[in-house]
Scaffold this motif. Structure first.
Motif, short mmCIF file in Angstrom:
data_model
loop_
_atom_site.label_atom_id
_atom_site.label_comp_id
_atom_site.label_asym_id
_atom_site.label_seq_id
_atom_site.Cartn_x
_atom_site.Cartn_y
_atom_site.Cartn_z
N GLN A 196 -20.86 -7.86 9.33
CA GLN A 196 -19.88 -7.32 10.27
C GLN A 196 -18.55 -7.17 9.56
OE1 GLN A 196 -19.45 -8.74 14.44
NE2 GLN A 196 -17.37 -9.25 13.79
N TRP A 197 -18.00 -5.97 9.60
CA TRP A 197 -16.71 -5.66 8.97
C TRP A 197 -15.71 -5.34 10.07
CZ3 TRP A 197 -15.06 -0.22 7.49
CH2 TRP A 197 -13.86 -0.22 6.78
N THR A 198 -14.61 -6.08 10.10
CA THR A 198 -13.53 -5.81 11.04
C THR A 198 -12.32 -5.33 10.27
OG1 THR A 198 -14.34 -7.52 12.56
CG2 THR A 198 -12.06 -6.78 12.87
N PHE A 199 -11.81 -4.17 10.66
CA PHE A 199 -10.62 -3.57 10.09
C PHE A 199 -9.53 -3.72 11.14
CE2 PHE A 199 -7.78 -0.10 9.04
CZ PHE A 199 -7.77 -0.08 7.65
N ALA A 200 -8.60 -4.64 10.93
CA ALA A 200 -7.54 -4.94 11.89
C ALA A 200 -6.23 -4.36 11.37
CB ALA A 200 -7.41 -6.45 12.08
N ALA A 201 -5.56 -3.57 12.21
CA ALA A 201 -4.40 -2.84 11.71
C ALA A 201 -3.27 -2.76 12.73
CB ALA A 201 -4.82 -1.43 11.33
N THR A 216 0.83 -1.20 0.00
CA THR A 216 0.00 0.00 0.00
C THR A 216 0.87 1.25 0.00
OG1 THR A 216 -1.84 1.16 1.06
CG2 THR A 216 -0.21 0.14 2.52
N ASN A 217 0.26 2.34 -0.40
CA ASN A 217 0.92 3.63 -0.30
C ASN A 217 0.41 4.41 0.92
OD1 ASN A 217 -1.62 4.19 -1.32
ND2 ASN A 217 -0.91 5.72 -2.79
N ALA A 218 -0.41 3.80 1.77
CA ALA A 218 -0.91 4.44 2.99
C ALA A 218 0.26 4.62 3.96
CB ALA A 218 -2.01 3.61 3.62
N PRO A 219 0.59 5.86 4.32
CA PRO A 219 1.74 6.09 5.19
C PRO A 219 1.52 5.53 6.59
CG PRO A 219 0.58 8.16 4.75
CD PRO A 219 -0.10 7.09 3.94
N GLY A 220 2.56 4.88 7.11
CA GLY A 220 2.54 4.39 8.48
C GLY A 220 1.96 3.01 8.69
N ALA A 221 1.32 2.44 7.67
CA ALA A 221 0.73 1.10 7.82
C ALA A 221 1.83 0.05 7.89
CB ALA A 221 -0.20 0.81 6.65
N ARG A 222 1.65 -0.92 8.78
CA ARG A 222 2.60 -2.04 8.89
C ARG A 222 1.94 -3.38 8.61
NH1 ARG A 222 5.06 0.30 14.32
NH2 ARG A 222 6.51 1.82 13.43
N ALA A 223 0.65 -3.52 8.96
CA ALA A 223 -0.10 -4.75 8.70
C ALA A 223 -1.58 -4.41 8.71
CB ALA A 223 0.19 -5.82 9.77
N LEU A 224 -2.34 -4.98 7.76
CA LEU A 224 -3.78 -4.73 7.67
C LEU A 224 -4.49 -5.99 7.21
CD1 LEU A 224 -3.90 -1.37 5.66
CD2 LEU A 224 -4.48 -1.66 8.05
N VAL A 225 -5.58 -6.32 7.87
CA VAL A 225 -6.49 -7.38 7.44
C VAL A 225 -7.90 -6.85 7.59
CG1 VAL A 225 -7.42 -9.68 7.99
CG2 VAL A 225 -4.95 -9.30 8.03
N GLU A 226 -8.73 -7.13 6.59
CA GLU A 226 -10.15 -6.80 6.67
C GLU A 226 -10.94 -8.11 6.59
OE1 GLU A 226 -11.57 -3.48 4.28
OE2 GLU A 226 -9.46 -2.94 3.95
N GLU A 227 -11.93 -8.22 7.45
CA GLU A 227 -12.76 -9.42 7.50
C GLU A 227 -14.23 -9.01 7.42
OE1 GLU A 227 -12.51 -12.97 10.48
OE2 GLU A 227 -13.96 -11.50 11.26
#
Length: 159
Positions: free
Chosen positions: A117-122, A93-104
């Motif tokens: 239900q949407w979970t945004f785990a970061a 990603t080009n999102a600054p500062g992100a290290r890990a992301l999962v969406e469920e």
């Protein structure tokens, strides 16, 4: 500049340093919602207003997504179990500062409809996590609008 994120598995949804969880009931069946999420990836831009492009990659094992404002994601599908679960990890990603992301996305029958239900785990820098916390209300609104638009779209689609 695009960066590769830490590869995490589906368990990250439960262990992430930051978890944002949103839910909404819709009239559409779990099967119809699952199809829209997992099988009609290009259709995301029709109901999720923040998405300008979504397309499957790697014969459906991945996705490319672009958002308003220029944020880009290259993703790997972690789980696709019809009609109850769809999850993906952001790899690049080009999102600054992100290290890990999962969406469920969890879909549960609810009367004649579905609980979505949407979970945004970061994980990310303190600034990244802080920005997500501050933006939680906006993400919740975007989710509610998107799922409502999806429900309207599914209601107008012939069976």
């Amino acid at each position: 500049m695009a960066r590769r994120l830490r590869p995490v598995g589906p368990e990250f949804v439960e262990t992430a340093p930051l978890r944002l969880v949103f839910a909404r009931e819709v009239a559409a069946s779990p099967e119809a919602v699952f199809h829209a999420l997992a099988e009609d990836v290009p259709g995301w831009s029709e109901w999720f207003s923040a998405v300008t492009l979504a397309r499957p990659t790697q014969d459906g094992a991945g996705r490319e997504v672009r958002l308003l404002g220029g944020t880009r994601f290259e993703e790997t599908v972690l789980a696709s179990r019809a009609p109850e679960l769809y999850a993906y990890r952001v790899d690049v990603t080009n999102a600054p500062g992100a290290r890990a992301l999962v969406e469920e996305w969890r879909l549960t029958p609810d009367g004649t409809g579905t609980r979505v239900q949407w979970t945004f785990a970061a994980d990310g820098t303190a600034l990244f996590r802080g920005t997500l916390k501050v933006g939680r209300a906006g993400m919740g609104r975007a989710f509610r609008h998107a799922v409502s638009a999806l429900d309207r779209r599914l209601a107008s689609t012939p069976a």
